[in-house]
Scaffold this active site. Sequence first.
Site, PDB file in Angstrom:
ATOM      1  N   CYS A  89       0.814  -1.233   0.000  1.00  0.00           N
ATOM      2  CA  CYS A  89       0.000   0.000   0.000  1.00  0.00           C
ATOM      3  C   CYS A  89       0.843   1.276   0.000  1.00  0.00           C
ATOM      4  CB  CYS A  89      -0.966   0.003   1.176  1.00  0.00           C
ATOM      5  SG  CYS A  89      -0.286  -0.672   2.697  1.00  0.00           S
TER       6      CYS A  89
ATOM      7  N   HIS B  72      -2.877   6.206   4.531  1.00  0.00           N
ATOM      8  CA  HIS B  72      -1.461   6.369   4.858  1.00  0.00           C
ATOM      9  C   HIS B  72      -0.987   7.738   4.356  1.00  0.00           C
ATOM     10  CE1 HIS B  72      -1.476   2.248   5.917  1.00  0.00           C
ATOM     11  NE2 HIS B  72      -0.820   1.711   4.897  1.00  0.00           N
TER      12      HIS B  72
HETATM   13  N1  LIG Z   1      -4.579  -3.714   4.716  1.00  0.00           N
HETATM   14  C1  LIG Z   1      -3.922  -3.115   3.728  1.00  0.00           C
HETATM   15  O1  LIG Z   1      -3.890  -1.859   3.623  1.00  0.00           O
HETATM   16  C2  LIG Z   1      -3.187  -3.925   2.705  1.00  0.00           C
HETATM   17  C3  LIG Z   1      -2.643  -3.256   1.631  1.00  0.00           C
HETATM   18  C4  LIG Z   1      -1.950  -3.977   0.647  1.00  0.00           C
HETATM   19  C5  LIG Z   1      -1.850  -5.341   0.786  1.00  0.00           C
HETATM   20  N2  LIG Z   1      -2.404  -5.978   1.860  1.00  0.00           N
HETATM   21  C6  LIG Z   1      -2.257  -7.428   1.926  1.00  0.00           C
HETATM   22  O2  LIG Z   1      -3.544  -8.029   1.761  1.00  0.00           O
HETATM   23  C7  LIG Z   1      -3.628  -9.221   2.527  1.00  0.00           C
HETATM   24  C8  LIG Z   1      -4.835  -9.149   3.460  1.00  0.00           C
HETATM   25  O3  LIG Z   1      -4.721  -8.033   4.298  1.00  0.00           O
HETATM   26  P1  LIG Z   1      -5.908  -7.526   5.210  1.00  0.00           P
HETATM   27  O4  LIG Z   1      -5.433  -6.241   5.746  1.00  0.00           O
HETATM   28  O5  LIG Z   1      -7.222  -7.562   4.499  1.00  0.00           O
HETATM   29  O6  LIG Z   1      -5.915  -8.646   6.384  1.00  0.00           O
HETATM   30  P2  LIG Z   1      -7.101  -9.098   7.340  1.00  0.00           P
HETATM   31  O7  LIG Z   1      -8.049  -7.985   7.597  1.00  0.00           O
HETATM   32  O8  LIG Z   1      -6.452  -9.737   8.494  1.00  0.00           O
HETATM   33  O9  LIG Z   1      -7.879 -10.214   6.494  1.00  0.00           O
HETATM   34  C9  LIG Z   1      -7.308 -11.437   6.140  1.00  0.00           C
HETATM   35  C10 LIG Z   1      -8.298 -12.238   5.316  1.00  0.00           C
HETATM   36  O10 LIG Z   1      -7.668 -13.454   4.923  1.00  0.00           O
HETATM   37  C11 LIG Z   1      -8.436 -14.563   5.349  1.00  0.00           C
HETATM   38  N3  LIG Z   1      -7.611 -15.693   5.704  1.00  0.00           N
HETATM   39  C12 LIG Z   1      -6.640 -15.757   6.671  1.00  0.00           C
HETATM   40  N4  LIG Z   1      -6.144 -17.011   6.756  1.00  0.00           N
HETATM   41  C13 LIG Z   1      -6.808 -17.738   5.829  1.00  0.00           C
HETATM   42  C14 LIG Z   1      -6.771 -19.107   5.447  1.00  0.00           C
HETATM   43  N5  LIG Z   1      -5.947 -19.982   6.043  1.00  0.00           N
HETATM   44  N6  LIG Z   1      -7.600 -19.531   4.465  1.00  0.00           N
HETATM   45  C15 LIG Z   1      -8.450 -18.679   3.869  1.00  0.00           C
HETATM   46  N7  LIG Z   1      -8.561 -17.373   4.197  1.00  0.00           N
HETATM   47  C16 LIG Z   1      -7.734 -16.910   5.164  1.00  0.00           C
HETATM   48  C17 LIG Z   1      -9.190 -14.034   6.552  1.00  0.00           C
HETATM   49  O11 LIG Z   1     -10.322 -14.845   6.806  1.00  0.00           O
HETATM   50  P3  LIG Z   1     -10.668 -15.326   8.322  1.00  0.00           P
HETATM   51  O12 LIG Z   1     -10.997 -14.106   9.087  1.00  0.00           O
HETATM   52  O13 LIG Z   1     -11.781 -16.275   8.095  1.00  0.00           O
HETATM   53  O14 LIG Z   1      -9.417 -16.022   8.831  1.00  0.00           O
HETATM   54  C18 LIG Z   1      -9.563 -12.636   6.084  1.00  0.00           C
HETATM   55  O15 LIG Z   1     -10.657 -12.715   5.233  1.00  0.00           O
HETATM   56  C19 LIG Z   1      -2.276  -9.357   3.234  1.00  0.00           C
HETATM   57  O16 LIG Z   1      -1.452 -10.166   2.447  1.00  0.00           O
HETATM   58  C20 LIG Z   1      -1.768  -7.943   3.252  1.00  0.00           C
HETATM   59  O17 LIG Z   1      -0.353  -7.893   3.311  1.00  0.00           O
HETATM   60  C21 LIG Z   1      -3.079  -5.301   2.812  1.00  0.00           C
END
Ligand SMILES: NC(=O)c1ccc[n+]([C@@H]2O[C@H](COP(=O)([O-])OP(=O)(O)OC[C@H]3O[C@@H](n4cnc5c(N)ncnc54)[C@H](OP(=O)(O)O)[C@@H]3O)[C@@H](O)[C@H]2O)c1
Length: 340
Positions: free
Chosen positions: A133, A246
Amino acid sequence: MLKKKDLYTVAVVGATGAVGNEMVEILQERKFPVSELRLFASERTAGERMAFRDRELTVELLRRESFLGVDIALFSAGEEISREFAPIAVSAGAVVIDNSAAWRMDPLVPLVVPEVNREAAASHQGIIANPNCSTVQLVVALKPLHDAARIKRIVISSYQSVSGTGKEAIDELMEQTRALLAFREAESQVYPFQIAFNLLPQIGSFDEQGYCTEEKKLELETRKIMGDPTLKITATTVRVPVFRAHSESVNIETEERLSANEARALLATAPGVLVYDDPQRSVYPMPLEVAGTDLVYVGRIREDTSLAHGLHLWIVADNLRKGAALNAIQIAEELIKAAP
Ligand SMILES: NC(=O)c1ccc[n+]([C@@H]2O[C@H](COP(=O)([O-])OP(=O)(O)OC[C@H]3O[C@@H](n4cnc5c(N)ncnc54)[C@H](OP(=O)(O)O)[C@@H]3O)[C@@H](O)[C@H]2O)c1
């Protein structure tokens, strides 16, 4: 390879997360041509219902067979899941757009921000990576300046919101703030220290030179997207008690001279950028105003008086939208435009 169709079967892996939720909303907002939307998560949230258009969809447990018939798979469930399941999705015939860090630096995987290097997407072999991001907003704002005056060095200090860590961090800031205002103790589970009313100068783990992973991502990903391995980049990344968007204080040194007015004029016509810069009237981007919007806001543009050819900029964008979900969906839109 994505084939031209009127409508596509789209999967969102990690649909119940901070980014996944936003993806579902943006697919709806932008009237993405979806015939069927399939939502996947882990056993923690499988079975939950999510609204899409006028329907309620049930989140399914992610399995190896989940990708049969899927045209486009948007991944945002962390690195481990992407490493394991993205190749499975590709074998099933889907094009994967991955938000995690799993594939970003793989030389065979394009790392794409459509405003900067949309042409890179065409070389994909099934997986396209979405940058971190903090990188997305940086390159959208700097590419027009690089093209005009060639940037030699970039120094970044970031002020990154808790939603960049995911949904549990959003809850942690909320809970800690509530607890402290009620004179209770704040519990920290996601971050190593209290984030409410504090700043944490660490995002990720430290390497032997003292840089944390977020700082290295900014450096390596920016060079890859801008297609310039000679760019000198150094960063200090800080987590701040802000829920969303951010902010980055960015100093650049350029080969050619670029005045603040020239930079403002270049950015005023740059795709995806909004120049929001009238300091005499206290007009500058702030996370509260930028949260929920799609553009990269740039303000506080001024010449660096300590350098012959230098500029300061203050760059703010919504990390869940342009920094993640929106950029991924824009990549998918580019694929559709180019589909044979
Ligand atoms: N947040 C940001 O600004 C941002 C920006 C760029 C990239 N990212 C990337 O995007 C990804 C997700 O980030 P996020 O911020 O959305 O995280 P998050 O809010 O913690 O959400 C994670 C998601 O992944 C699912 N998940 C986790 N373990 C899993 C598994 N074993 N099988 C299937 N689904 C699973 C979770 O489902 P459950 O709740 O059911 O476990 C939830 O839906 C990460 O790789 C992060 O680095 C995030």
